[in-house]
Write a protein that holds these residues in place. Structure first.
Motif, PDB file in Angstrom:
ATOM      1  N   HIS A  60      19.505  41.125  23.089  1.00  0.00           N
ATOM      2  CA  HIS A  60      20.188  42.438  23.256  1.00  0.00           C
ATOM      3  C   HIS A  60      20.611  42.503  24.749  1.00  0.00           C
ATOM      4  CE1 HIS A  60      18.082  43.637  19.267  1.00  0.00           C
ATOM      5  NE2 HIS A  60      19.141  42.866  19.258  1.00  0.00           N
ATOM      6  N   LYS A  61      21.642  42.844  25.108  1.00  0.00           N
ATOM      7  CA  LYS A  61      22.068  43.250  26.462  1.00  0.00           C
ATOM      8  C   LYS A  61      22.933  44.390  26.628  1.00  0.00           C
ATOM      9  CE  LYS A  61      21.715  38.518  28.655  1.00  0.00           C
ATOM     10  NZ  LYS A  61      22.337  37.679  29.505  1.00  0.00           N
ATOM     11  N   LYS A  62      22.465  45.202  27.638  1.00  0.00           N
ATOM     12  CA  LYS A  62      22.979  46.502  28.175  1.00  0.00           C
ATOM     13  C   LYS A  62      23.721  46.436  29.366  1.00  0.00           C
ATOM     14  CE  LYS A  62      20.638  49.868  26.743  1.00  0.00           C
ATOM     15  NZ  LYS A  62      19.557  50.855  26.664  1.00  0.00           N
ATOM     16  N   PHE A  63      24.762  46.856  29.369  1.00  0.00           N
ATOM     17  CA  PHE A  63      25.793  46.874  30.722  1.00  0.00           C
ATOM     18  C   PHE A  63      26.372  48.259  31.041  1.00  0.00           C
ATOM     19  CE2 PHE A  63      26.136  42.659  28.434  1.00  0.00           C
ATOM     20  CZ  PHE A  63      25.933  42.030  29.353  1.00  0.00           C
ATOM     21  N   HIS A  64      26.317  48.701  32.174  1.00  0.00           N
ATOM     22  CA  HIS A  64      27.028  49.750  32.832  1.00  0.00           C
ATOM     23  C   HIS A  64      28.546  49.223  33.370  1.00  0.00           C
ATOM     24  CE1 HIS A  64      23.319  52.703  32.820  1.00  0.00           C
ATOM     25  NE2 HIS A  64      23.456  52.128  31.572  1.00  0.00           N
ATOM     26  N   LEU A  65      29.415  49.945  33.031  1.00  0.00           N
ATOM     27  CA  LEU A  65      30.673  49.714  33.590  1.00  0.00           C
ATOM     28  C   LEU A  65      31.183  50.601  34.622  1.00  0.00           C
ATOM     29  CD1 LEU A  65      32.924  49.025  30.585  1.00  0.00           C
ATOM     30  CD2 LEU A  65      31.395  47.529  31.889  1.00  0.00           C
ATOM     31  N   SER A  66      31.900  50.316  35.565  1.00  0.00           N
ATOM     32  CA  SER A  66      32.363  51.452  36.744  1.00  0.00           C
ATOM     33  C   SER A  66      32.550  52.695  36.589  1.00  0.00           C
ATOM     34  CB  SER A  66      33.466  50.768  37.627  1.00  0.00           C
ATOM     35  OG  SER A  66      34.551  50.842  36.645  1.00  0.00           O
ATOM     36  N   ASP A  67      32.909  52.854  35.395  1.00  0.00           N
ATOM     37  CA  ASP A  67      33.332  54.608  35.057  1.00  0.00           C
ATOM     38  C   ASP A  67      31.893  55.265  34.377  1.00  0.00           C
ATOM     39  OD1 ASP A  67      33.497  53.232  32.672  1.00  0.00           O
ATOM     40  OD2 ASP A  67      35.194  54.127  31.751  1.00  0.00           O
ATOM     41  N   GLY A  68      31.017  54.269  34.287  1.00  0.00           N
ATOM     42  CA  GLY A  68      29.753  55.094  33.740  1.00  0.00           C
ATOM     43  C   GLY A  68      29.470  54.655  32.236  1.00  0.00           C
ATOM     44  N   THR A  69      30.401  54.090  31.453  1.00  0.00           N
ATOM     45  CA  THR A  69      30.342  53.484  30.292  1.00  0.00           C
ATOM     46  C   THR A  69      29.379  52.723  29.940  1.00  0.00           C
ATOM     47  OG1 THR A  69      32.881  54.008  29.731  1.00  0.00           O
ATOM     48  CG2 THR A  69      31.635  52.651  28.394  1.00  0.00           C
ATOM     49  N   GLU A  70      28.441  52.872  29.088  1.00  0.00           N
ATOM     50  CA  GLU A  70      27.311  51.943  28.730  1.00  0.00           C
ATOM     51  C   GLU A  70      27.662  50.998  27.256  1.00  0.00           C
ATOM     52  OE1 GLU A  70      23.151  53.126  29.153  1.00  0.00           O
ATOM     53  OE2 GLU A  70      23.105  52.745  27.227  1.00  0.00           O
ATOM     54  N   ILE A  71      27.604  49.833  27.637  1.00  0.00           N
ATOM     55  CA  ILE A  71      27.970  49.035  26.385  1.00  0.00           C
ATOM     56  C   ILE A  71      26.470  48.186  26.235  1.00  0.00           C
ATOM     57  CG2 ILE A  71      29.320  47.081  25.168  1.00  0.00           C
ATOM     58  CD1 ILE A  71      31.452  47.868  27.297  1.00  0.00           C
ATOM     59  N   THR A  72      26.289  48.211  25.001  1.00  0.00           N
ATOM     60  CA  THR A  72      24.890  47.461  24.226  1.00  0.00           C
ATOM     61  C   THR A  72      25.535  46.365  23.413  1.00  0.00           C
ATOM     62  OG1 THR A  72      23.410  49.237  24.564  1.00  0.00           O
ATOM     63  CG2 THR A  72      22.532  47.516  23.444  1.00  0.00           C
ATOM     64  N   LEU A  73      25.129  45.166  23.813  1.00  0.00           N
ATOM     65  CA  LEU A  73      25.764  43.938  22.981  1.00  0.00           C
ATOM     66  C   LEU A  73      24.353  43.691  22.040  1.00  0.00           C
ATOM     67  CD1 LEU A  73      27.812  41.508  25.350  1.00  0.00           C
ATOM     68  CD2 LEU A  73      28.353  43.025  23.481  1.00  0.00           C
ATOM     69  N   ALA A  74      24.902  43.360  20.717  1.00  0.00           N
ATOM     70  CA  ALA A  74      23.987  42.671  19.690  1.00  0.00           C
ATOM     71  C   ALA A  74      23.818  40.987  20.107  1.00  0.00           C
ATOM     72  CB  ALA A  74      24.236  42.888  18.474  1.00  0.00           C
TER      73      ALA A  74
END
Length: 347
Positions: A145-159
């Motif tokens: 499981h991985k979590k990423f923060h993008l430049s605009d503050g959006t957070e994405i968690t990948l299954a």
């Protein structure tokens, strides 16, 4: 002294690569904190010294350019008139070489990467980000499981076994991403720049919200579950759309191009975020596919007559694998065997 994440935010601010919200945060802090304001101005000067005239970055040339310009007395005085910088004599520099190097290094890295994102992962092994000319790609392999923060503050968690690609224009405001697999999105609000997720003939559009999307290559459907806010799910081939509210599941089936919506228990769809495998009346054929992604192991089903047996169960990531397999076998009146690292369910 600033913390590491504060250095990154300052670097983003002076290079013009932060969101409107972050920009306001930095500027408000500059008004209330004189030391912070001075630091930002120093970083801005370091950035101005390091900018290439061509706008194209070469790591070695850019680094040498920074050092050469910082080494010039007039430039050092413009940063802080009470200190000097000399490559051979640096022991008495209060505005230390390490400090300048730290600023330059951050800005250099920021410029080279475009500060498109910074990322962190709850798993240290197998981390991979592929840089392409047009796209940035984030990958979670099987068992991750991985979590990423993008430049605009959006957070994405990948299954597990999922990937996200970002359009090259993302940083300039065109918030377009392309999903393969499953991901949970916590999107930063930006009314002027809608956030769009493209997956399997659909586009999901939001301004700022929390939602989960799942559509693996072998799935027949795209499923979107909304936790907060509202989401528009649009079928690209027919241009039809539905508006989803919290607690609703929107589905698109590519074979008949039909969009549907219904009320659901969202916990059943986002349980994986908290380390839970939740199956609700799922056929064994689908169950073993999720087990493979979850554990990065091979699972087989022996006999077509048992592939459609339905399972309803919840498992925790902390449970031993054997305990999970025992529960599945008992629930479906099956047995399983292990051979050469793979598991087979059978009558």
């Amino acid at each position: 002294m600033l913390k590491n994440n504060e250095w990154i935010e300052v670097a983003k601010y002076v290079t013009g690569n932060c969101s409107i919200e972050k920009k306001k945060t930095v500027e408000n802090k500059m008004l209330s904190d004189e030391d912070f304001k001075n630091t930002v101005n120093e970083v801005r000067k370091a950035w101005e010294l390091s900018v290439s005239r061509t706008g194209k970055w070469d790591t070695n040339k850019a680094w040498n350019n920074v050092l050469q310009k910082l080494n010039a007395p007039e430039n050092v005085r413009s940063i802080n008139s009470s200190y000097t910088f000399n490559k051979k004599k640096n022991r008495n520099t209060g505005f230390s070489i390490n400090y300048i190097a730290r600023i330059a290094a951050i800005l250099l890295i920021s410029a080279i990467t475009g500060i498109l994102f910074y990322q962190f992962s709850e798993h240290t092994a197998g981390e991979q980000v592929q840089n392409q000319q047009q796209l940035k790609e984030f990958i979670a392999r099987k068992g991750e499981h991985k979590k990423f923060h993008l430049s605009d503050g959006t957070e994405i968690t990948l299954a597990p076994e999922s990937k996200i690609r970002l359009s090259s224009e993302y940083i300039s405001g065109s918030r377009e991403v392309f999903l393969e697999g499953e991901a949970f999105f916590d999107v930063t609000v930006d009314p002027d720049h809608p956030f769009r997720v493209h997956v399997n003939e659909t586009t999901t559009e939001v301004l700022g919200t929390q939602f989960n999307i799942v559509s693996y290559p072998d799935d027949e459907k795209v499923q979107v579950v909304v936790v907060e806010g509202s989401v528009e799910l649009r079928a690209e081939r027919t241009n039809r759309q539905i508006l989803l509210k919290p607690g609703e599941l929107g589905s698109y089936t590519s074979s008949d191009q039909i969009l549907t919506t219904k009320k659901v228990d969202v916990n059943a769809y986002i349980g994986w975020m908290s380390g839970k495998l939740i199956f609700e009346n799922q056929p064994l054929s689908k169950v073993v596919t999720r087990l493979e992604r979850w554990y990065d192991l091979t699972f087989n089903v022996e006999g077509a007559n048992i592939r459609e047996r339905k399972l309803t169960a919840t498992f925790s990531q902390r449970q031993p694998l054997e305990e999970v397999l025992d529960a599945i076998a008992m629930s479906l009146d099956l047995t399983y065997v292990k051979h050469d690292g793979s598991f087979t369910f059978k009558q």
